[in-house]
Write an enzyme that holds these catalytic residues in place. Structure first.
Site, mmCIF file in Angstrom:
data_model
loop_
_atom_site.group_PDB
_atom_site.id
_atom_site.type_symbol
_atom_site.label_atom_id
_atom_site.label_comp_id
_atom_site.label_asym_id
_atom_site.label_seq_id
_atom_site.Cartn_x
_atom_site.Cartn_y
_atom_site.Cartn_z
ATOM 1 N N ASP A 12 43.743 -56.240 17.822
ATOM 2 C CA ASP A 12 45.228 -55.875 18.312
ATOM 3 C C ASP A 12 46.083 -56.807 17.243
ATOM 4 O OD1 ASP A 12 44.314 -54.096 20.167
ATOM 5 O OD2 ASP A 12 44.915 -55.660 21.836
ATOM 6 N N TYR A 57 37.766 -52.934 26.007
ATOM 7 C CA TYR A 57 39.089 -53.298 25.698
ATOM 8 C C TYR A 57 39.417 -54.219 26.690
ATOM 9 C CZ TYR A 57 39.806 -48.561 23.248
ATOM 10 O OH TYR A 57 39.791 -47.720 22.440
#
Length: 427
Positions: free
Chosen positions: A240, A378
């Site tokens: 990210d 995730y």
């Protein structure tokens, strides 16, 4: 097949040069050039028939129309086309005029041979020019993605030298947050920096959502050192934007198109990149790689390890946290496409395994959690539950809201074998 009978029929068709004559029996007597074979056949016919030996000038040959005398010229043109370009491997391809291919077919038919007998003109031209290119440049022939691919178009009297990309492998660490891996064009203006006649409000007119990226800290340096025309960054997944990439770093490959230099000092290149990035990004383990390394980096199964700083919306005690983490360890997690990425990811449920999990409470509502898991897991949603889209989750097991306030990637390693396989590197 009696080779002298073949030669007799072939020479009766008109002037045939030694190379074209020898090509008819190219599968005989290895170690000879086709011109050697043709010359030997012509001498043998003269001896057999007790006739004067008469050589045929290649320029008079009705089959190749004199092209078999041009090997040296085309090799010189090939070398000139890549003057100043470093390369270790090459290959030569030829587009013969249709008339020569028709002439070849007629010669074989008249000589009483099958249409695929001997060797095609194109193959001989490739080989003979190729041998001369090798002697001139010191490079070696390669049939598997050479550094340079020469294509000779005889009908157009042109030669094209395609310089294939070169590749540099390494690992990067991202030491500052809010740096994407690659350039991130603004979605509002699609990278133009404009909204009509005015600068884009969303990106401030830059065309990009972020000023810097790992790609911008690395690829231009490699492109410049290798004197290429463009560079592309290929990463083994991506973290990210707000996450750090620490530990041994994330594997990547930089592809440089049309490089004039291939033999670079990767240690010096590494130092140049790290100096330019000035602490925002670091690279290590730079090595020259083969083109197959791009696919390996992008497709190789990799497990990842993360460290997350977590904030809870209610008090959590150490025993409850330990029990929840123990339940996550070894679990197969079902994750429906997270809310934060569903604009760019297919809406499906993915199953991913959690390999290991640990947690340390830093206060009633704070904890540090480390997760090792399958690629594609995730982590933020594994912590928060993502409104029920991820099951199980740390928040769900604790019965309290949980949010990742800071995320670090600690390791990206191959599941069954390392990314760094010697078969994918070059000297």
């Amino acid at each position: 097949m009696d080779v002298l009978d073949v030669a007799t029929r072939a020479t009766e068709t008109g002037p045939v040069c030694d190379a074209c004559l020898g090509r008819l029996v190219a599968d005989r007597s290895f170690g000879l050039s086709n011109a050697d074979r043709g010359s030997a056949l012509r001498v043998s016919l003269a001896l057999r028939d007790d006739e004067d030996h008469e050589a045929v000038d290649t320029a008079d040959c009705w089959v190749c129309e004199g092209r078999c005398a041009e090997f040296d010229d085309w090799a010189a043109r090939a070398a000139e086309a890549v003057e100043g370009i470093e390369f270790d491997t090459y290959n030569v391809g030829t587009r013969p005029p249709p008339l020569i291919e028709e002439n070849e077919a007629l010669l074989r038919a008249d000589a009483g041979l099958d249409e695929d007998a001997g060797e095609p003109f194109k193959s001989e031209f490739n080989r003979e020019v190729g041998k001369r290119v090798g002697r001139t440049t010191g490079a070696e022939v390669s049939f598997d993605r050479p550094d340079v691919q020469f294509t000779i178009d005889l009908a157009e009297d042109a030669i094209d030298a395609k310089v294939n990309s070169t590749f540099v492998y390494g690992r990067y660490r991202k030491l500052e947050r809010d740096i994407p891996q690659t350039e991130w064009p603004c979605r509002e203006c699609k990278g133009s920096g404009r909204q009509g006649a005015d600068p884009c409000d969303h990106c401030g007119g830059s065309g990009y959502l972020y000023d810097d990226s790992v790609e911008e800290y690395t690829a231009p340096i490699v492109e410049d050192v290798m004197d290429g025309t463009e560079a592309t960054f290929h990463g083994a997944g991506r973290e990210d934007v707000d996450a750090l990439m620490l530990g041994t770093g994330r594997p990547f490959v930089i592809e440089v198109e049309e490089p004039r230099r291939r033999r670079v000092d990767t240690d010096r290149l590494q130092s140049d990149i790290n100096a330019f990035a000035d602490g925002a990004v670091e690279v290590e383990g730079l090595r020259l790689a083969t083109y197959e390394m791009v696919e390996r980096v992008k497709e190789h199964d990799a497990g990842k390890r993360y460290r997350a700083q977590v904030a809870f919306d209610a008090d959590v005690d150490a025993d409850a946290l330990a029990d929840a983490v123990a339940e996550l360890e070894g679990a197969t997690v079902e994750q429906y496409t997270p809310n934060r990425v569903d604009h760019r990811r297919a809406s499906i449920t993915r199953e991913r395994d959690v390999y290991e999990a640990t947690a340390e409470l830093g206060g009633p509502r704070r904890a540090t959690v480390e997760i090792g898991g399958e690629g594609g897991l995730y982590i933020k949603e594994l912590i928060s539950g993502d409104e029920g889209r991820t099951e199980p989750s740390l928040a769900g097991l604790l019965g309290v809201g949980a949010e990742v306030t800071a995320l670090d990637v600690l390791a990206v390693e191959g599941e069954d074998e390392p990314f760094e396989d010697e078969a994918f590197f070059r000297e």
